[in-house]
Write an enzyme that holds these catalytic residues in place. Structure first.
Site, PDB file in Angstrom:
ATOM      1  N   ASP A  10      -7.412   3.411  13.032  1.00 22.37           N
ATOM      2  CA  ASP A  10      -5.874   3.957  12.714  1.00 22.37           C
ATOM      3  C   ASP A  10      -6.102   5.262  12.262  1.00 22.37           C
ATOM      4  OD1 ASP A  10      -4.810   1.838  13.960  1.00 22.37           O
ATOM      5  OD2 ASP A  10      -4.540   1.037  12.755  1.00 22.37           O
TER       6      ASP A  10
ATOM      7  N   ARG B  52      -0.018   3.995  17.868  1.00 21.95           N
ATOM      8  CA  ARG B  52      -0.920   5.514  16.785  1.00 21.95           C
ATOM      9  C   ARG B  52       0.318   6.892  17.183  1.00 21.95           C
ATOM     10  NH1 ARG B  52       0.073   1.557  13.910  1.00 21.95           N
ATOM     11  NH2 ARG B  52      -1.435   0.128  12.379  1.00 21.95           N
TER      12      ARG B  52
ATOM     13  N   SER C 208      -4.401  -9.199   6.957  1.00 24.33           N
ATOM     14  CA  SER C 208      -3.864  -7.552   6.944  1.00 24.33           C
ATOM     15  C   SER C 208      -2.179  -7.491   9.042  1.00 24.33           C
ATOM     16  CB  SER C 208      -4.550  -6.811   6.853  1.00 24.33           C
ATOM     17  OG  SER C 208      -4.235  -5.738   8.062  1.00 24.33           O
TER      18      SER C 208
ATOM     19  N   ASP D  45       0.816  -1.402  -0.199  1.00 25.67           N
ATOM     20  CA  ASP D  45       0.406  -0.186   0.267  1.00 25.67           C
ATOM     21  C   ASP D  45       0.793   1.148   0.357  1.00 25.67           C
ATOM     22  OD1 ASP D  45      -2.274  -1.382  -0.373  1.00 25.67           O
ATOM     23  OD2 ASP D  45      -2.321  -1.475   1.803  1.00 25.67           O
TER      24      ASP D  45
HETATM   25  N1  ARG Z   1      -8.259  -3.894  16.456  1.00 28.55           N
HETATM   26  C1  ARG Z   1      -7.147  -3.540  16.339  1.00 28.55           C
HETATM   27  C2  ARG Z   1      -7.508  -2.014  16.935  1.00 28.55           C
HETATM   28  O1  ARG Z   1      -8.473  -0.349  16.556  1.00 28.55           O
HETATM   29  C3  ARG Z   1      -5.738  -3.416  16.012  1.00 28.55           C
HETATM   30  C4  ARG Z   1      -6.073  -3.177  13.907  1.00 28.55           C
HETATM   31  C5  ARG Z   1      -4.371  -2.993  13.626  1.00 28.55           C
HETATM   32  N2  ARG Z   1      -4.222  -2.304  12.617  1.00 28.55           N
HETATM   33  C6  ARG Z   1      -4.095  -2.523  11.702  1.00 28.55           C
HETATM   34  N3  ARG Z   1      -3.721  -1.619  10.519  1.00 28.55           N
HETATM   35  N4  ARG Z   1      -3.613  -3.743  10.644  1.00 28.55           N
HETATM   36  O2  ARG Z   1      -6.850  -1.032  17.293  1.00 28.55           O
END
Ligand code: ARG
Length: 420
Positions: free
Chosen positions: A144, A115, A196, A34
């Site tokens: 995110d 993040r 992912s 990406d």
């Molecule tokens: N569900 C978790 C969260 O919202 C993990 C997210 C993982 N992020 C990703 N871009 N794969 O924090």
């Protein structure tokens, strides 16, 4: 594809970039498909320069030299690689441990904690490199994007944001085609999409593929960090974690820096199959999703901390703090790291944790970790008072009936009223 891949002119939020104003972009670059496609696409579509930033939060098995080489090869103006592990541990994981931070009863928040730090570093590097815009690779369906954009809009109102994955409407096949067309190396080719993944020092998440089928029990290949419990050693292992003021400082009597300690605990826990979480989660954007987490260090350090905290706190503190812990975890999950309530809560957490000093022993065996021993100079505990063997002293058993009569008074009155 071309009509899909024009920068969207429709802007909803004040911090979204006007394509005509995008000249130099700080791209949060992972080296994956990406963000590699994005690196080319931003140069093409906005006629802009791109500065890449890759943040090391302790994700295992990353080769930063390769990432930097790829960024430069794809035309980045600069590529900054930042090792933020120590800051992540000190400023983000430490308060999380003090707050026993779990969202939805199971998720130790590793991504949610990473993040705001990544976005804060993006702001710093964007300013230092003269960028007007920050680009990230989050989709429009996840948490995110909320965490990153809320951070940028809070810390740097002068910067603008672009989120190409949200607007370009390319699927995986189209991204691969775009990559081939533009000389972007694609590893793995066009076979089935991978999971992912997001990971750092505190844990690893997998999403997508069969994980979206709630009736599908985990395939073995999703577990890349934690040994499956059925494959874990037949011998149990006992470990001892030392805490000072709520922070883990030693493993089996050996003092370590927090980063090193987390890595060492993660290794042991992973070997014993500890830290697998199959989680149904309420995302902040409304979706309910399933995540497979592997969080071996958190699966040891959070319960150890919580147990020690309970030992040094009173019944009233122990009734109260889990409410605040839950609120802390929710704010952080929900992308509001910079919300003053989080700092207010931290002040309370820090105050309580001033007493959380001592040692917790745990036994690890085939996917389970159980507290077995506890000691603290601050324990609100007196073995001679609690003992069945003795009576007398400070605790007068003959006073108990009087206590029970008064303690149950209102409940007894109400029961009689409602039941006669
Ligand atoms: N569900 C978790 C969260 O919202 C993990 C997210 C993982 N992020 C990703 N871009 N794969 O924090």
């Amino acid at each position: 594809m071309s009509e899909h891949s024009q920068p969207s002119e429709a802007r909803t939020a004040s911090y979204e970039a006007d394509p005509a104003q995008v000249h130099r972009v700080l791209l949060l670059y992972s080296g994956g498909l990406d963000t590699s496609v994005m690196l080319k696409w931003i140069q093409d579509k906005y006629d802009a320069e791109v500065v890449c930033l890759t943040v090391n939060l302790g994700q295992p098995g990353e080769d930063y030299g390769v990432i930097e080489g790829k960024a430069m090869q794809l035309g980045a103006l600069e590529c900054h690689i930042v090792d933020a592990r120590a800051e992540f541990a000190a400023e983000y994981l430490t308060p999380a441990i003090r707050a026993n931070a779990l969202y939805g009863g199971g998720y130790p928040l590793f991504t949610a904690l990473g993040r705001p730090l990544i976005a804060k570093l993006a702001v710093e590097h964007a300013r230092a490199s003269g960028c007007d815009t920050i680009a990230h690779g989050c989709t429009g369906k996840g948490n995110d994007q909320v965490r990153i954009e809320a951070t940028i809009a809070t810390l740097a109102p002068e910067l603008r944001v672009i989120a190409p994955v949200r607007s370009w409407a390319m699927g995986r096949e189209e991204e691969i085609a775009y990559a081939r067309e533009h000389g972007i190396p694609v590893k793995g080719g066009t076979e089935a999409a991978p999971y992912s993944i997001d990971d750092n020092l505190w844990g690893r998440s997998s999403e997508g593929r069969w994980i979206e089928d709630l009736g599908h029990a985990p395939d073995d290949d999703v577990f890349q960090l934690v040994t499956r419990p059925e494959e874990a050693p037949d011998e149990a292992q006992e470990i001892e974690i030392g805490f000072e003021r709520g922070i883990p400082v030693s493993l089996d009597g050996r003092r370590m820096e927090l980063v090193e300690l987390i890595e060492a605990v993660a290794d042991i826990a992973a070997r014993h199959g500890v830290g697998i979480i199959d989680h149904i989660e309420d995302r902040i954007v409304g979706l309910k999703v399933r995540d497979i987490y592997e969080a071996p260090a958190a699966a040891i350090l959070l319960p150890a901390h919580q147990d020690l905290e309970r030992l040094v706190c009173t019944i009233h503190q122990n009734q109260f703090k889990p409410e605040l812990d839950r609120q802390w975890a929710f704010l952080v999950y929900a992308g509001l790291w910079w919300e003053p309530l989080r700092e207010d809560l931290d002040a309370y957490m820090e105050r309580v944790n001033g007493r959380v000093t001592g040692t917790i022993g745990m036994k690890l065996y085939k996917g389970h970790a159980r507290v077995t021993t506890r000691s603290s100079p601050n324990a609100v505990y007196d073995a001679s008072l609690a003992s069945f063997a003795q009576s007398g002293g400070l605790f007068s058993q003959t006073a108990s009936p009087g206590f029970i009569e008064l303690w149950s008074l209102q409940s007894r009155m109400a029961w009689r009223l409602h039941n006669s």
